[in-house]
Design a protein around this motif. Structure first.
Motif, PDB file in Angstrom:
ATOM      1  N   HIS A  98      -5.695  -5.282   3.016  1.00 21.63           N
ATOM      2  CA  HIS A  98      -6.796  -6.121   2.537  1.00 21.63           C
ATOM      3  C   HIS A  98      -7.225  -5.725   1.123  1.00 21.63           C
ATOM      4  O   HIS A  98      -7.510  -6.579   0.291  1.00 21.63           O
ATOM      5  CB  HIS A  98      -8.014  -6.011   3.459  1.00 21.63           C
ATOM      6  CG  HIS A  98      -7.854  -6.693   4.775  1.00 21.63           C
ATOM      7  ND1 HIS A  98      -7.266  -7.923   4.919  1.00 21.63           N
ATOM      8  CD2 HIS A  98      -8.218  -6.318   6.017  1.00 21.63           C
ATOM      9  CE1 HIS A  98      -7.275  -8.279   6.193  1.00 21.63           C
ATOM     10  NE2 HIS A  98      -7.842  -7.313   6.882  1.00 21.63           N
ATOM     11  N   GLU A 107      -5.173   0.201  11.987  1.00 22.85           N
ATOM     12  CA  GLU A 107      -6.403  -0.284  11.360  1.00 22.85           C
ATOM     13  C   GLU A 107      -6.477   0.155   9.891  1.00 22.85           C
ATOM     14  O   GLU A 107      -6.929  -0.602   9.034  1.00 22.85           O
ATOM     15  CB  GLU A 107      -7.616   0.191  12.145  1.00 22.85           C
ATOM     16  CG  GLU A 107      -7.724  -0.492  13.505  1.00 22.85           C
ATOM     17  CD  GLU A 107      -8.857   0.035  14.362  1.00 22.85           C
ATOM     18  OE1 GLU A 107      -9.743   0.749  13.837  1.00 22.85           O
ATOM     19  OE2 GLU A 107      -8.866  -0.283  15.566  1.00 22.85           O
ATOM     20  N   ASN A 148     -15.042  -3.190   7.095  1.00 19.72           N
ATOM     21  CA  ASN A 148     -14.566  -1.807   7.165  1.00 19.72           C
ATOM     22  C   ASN A 148     -13.975  -1.423   5.824  1.00 19.72           C
ATOM     23  O   ASN A 148     -13.618  -2.273   5.020  1.00 19.72           O
ATOM     24  CB  ASN A 148     -13.500  -1.650   8.253  1.00 19.72           C
ATOM     25  CG  ASN A 148     -14.083  -1.828   9.631  1.00 19.72           C
ATOM     26  OD1 ASN A 148     -15.276  -1.683   9.842  1.00 19.72           O
ATOM     27  ND2 ASN A 148     -13.236  -2.148  10.579  1.00 19.72           N
ATOM     28  N   THR A 149     -13.845  -0.132   5.606  1.00 23.15           N
ATOM     29  CA  THR A 149     -13.246   0.342   4.361  1.00 23.15           C
ATOM     30  C   THR A 149     -12.131   1.317   4.702  1.00 23.15           C
ATOM     31  O   THR A 149     -12.038   1.808   5.833  1.00 23.15           O
ATOM     32  CB  THR A 149     -14.279   1.066   3.486  1.00 23.15           C
ATOM     33  OG1 THR A 149     -14.710   2.258   4.165  1.00 23.15           O
ATOM     34  CG2 THR A 149     -15.470   0.177   3.161  1.00 23.15           C
ATOM     35  N   LYS A 202      -9.167 -10.336   3.395  1.00 18.39           N
ATOM     36  CA  LYS A 202      -9.979 -10.481   4.602  1.00 18.39           C
ATOM     37  C   LYS A 202     -10.501 -11.898   4.756  1.00 18.39           C
ATOM     38  O   LYS A 202     -10.796 -12.577   3.778  1.00 18.39           O
ATOM     39  CB  LYS A 202     -11.189  -9.546   4.534  1.00 18.39           C
ATOM     40  CG  LYS A 202     -10.906  -8.184   4.993  1.00 18.39           C
ATOM     41  CD  LYS A 202     -12.205  -7.409   5.125  1.00 18.39           C
ATOM     42  CE  LYS A 202     -11.812  -5.991   5.382  1.00 18.39           C
ATOM     43  NZ  LYS A 202     -12.580  -5.339   6.355  1.00 18.39           N
ATOM     44  N   GLU A 209     -11.759   4.015   7.949  1.00 18.03           N
ATOM     45  CA  GLU A 209     -10.564   4.164   8.784  1.00 18.03           C
ATOM     46  C   GLU A 209      -9.985   5.569   8.691  1.00 18.03           C
ATOM     47  O   GLU A 209      -9.508   6.112   9.689  1.00 18.03           O
ATOM     48  CB  GLU A 209      -9.520   3.104   8.428  1.00 18.03           C
ATOM     49  CG  GLU A 209      -9.984   1.668   8.662  1.00 18.03           C
ATOM     50  CD  GLU A 209     -10.498   1.387  10.067  1.00 18.03           C
ATOM     51  OE1 GLU A 209     -10.091   2.076  11.029  1.00 18.03           O
ATOM     52  OE2 GLU A 209     -11.329   0.472  10.214  1.00 18.03           O
ATOM     53  N   GLU A 237      -6.608  -2.287   6.503  1.00 24.58           N
ATOM     54  CA  GLU A 237      -7.580  -2.166   5.414  1.00 24.58           C
ATOM     55  C   GLU A 237      -6.887  -1.993   4.069  1.00 24.58           C
ATOM     56  O   GLU A 237      -7.313  -2.574   3.071  1.00 24.58           O
ATOM     57  CB  GLU A 237      -8.539  -1.009   5.666  1.00 24.58           C
ATOM     58  CG  GLU A 237      -9.579  -1.306   6.720  1.00 24.58           C
ATOM     59  CD  GLU A 237     -10.388  -2.560   6.433  1.00 24.58           C
ATOM     60  OE1 GLU A 237     -10.872  -2.744   5.293  1.00 24.58           O
ATOM     61  OE2 GLU A 237     -10.539  -3.380   7.358  1.00 24.58           O
TER      62      GLU A 237
END
Length: 115
Positions: free
Chosen positions: A53, A46, A67-68, A60, A72, A50
């Motif tokens: 992204h 995860e 989420n950032t 995204k 995470e 991120e």
């Protein structure tokens, strides 16, 4: 100032204690080492998503959760401290041992900044 903007400072032992207090309130308790490793791997994936992204070519979709990297990393801390607790490992001691090893092994590996 939002709750998220307020910084809380913890030492590692307090962090481990907080995680332990949370987990011990449930009958299931800590997961097995195998499951902990799977959870850690999942959280790492995860985080990778991120980072991709934010800094990589894969942006995204509009439908994806916001989420950032910070979120995470926080999840990884929780799983890491849970893993340490489940194996009765003092995370601060483990960190200190790792830093001592790295500071010794890598002290001349990189170009030092001029002061």
């Amino acid at each position: 100032m939002s709750d998220r903007d307020q910084h809380v400072t913890y030492d590692v032992q307090k962090m481990q204690t907080r995680v332990d207090r949370f987990i011990r309130q449930f009958e299931e308790g800590y997961f097995s080492p195998e499951v902990m490793m799977l959870r850690f791997t999942e959280e790492l994936g995860e985080l990778a998503r991120e980072v991709n992204h934010m800094y990589g070519p894969k942006k995204k979709k509009a439908s994806e959760a916001a989420n950032t990297v910070e979120d995470e990393l926080g999840d990884i801390f929780f799983v890491l401290l849970s893993f340490a607790n489940s194996l009765d490992i003092d995370a601060a001691k483990a960190f200190d041992q790792a830093m001592t090893k790295i500071e010794t092994r890598d002290k001349n590996r990189f170009t030092k900044k001029k002061e």
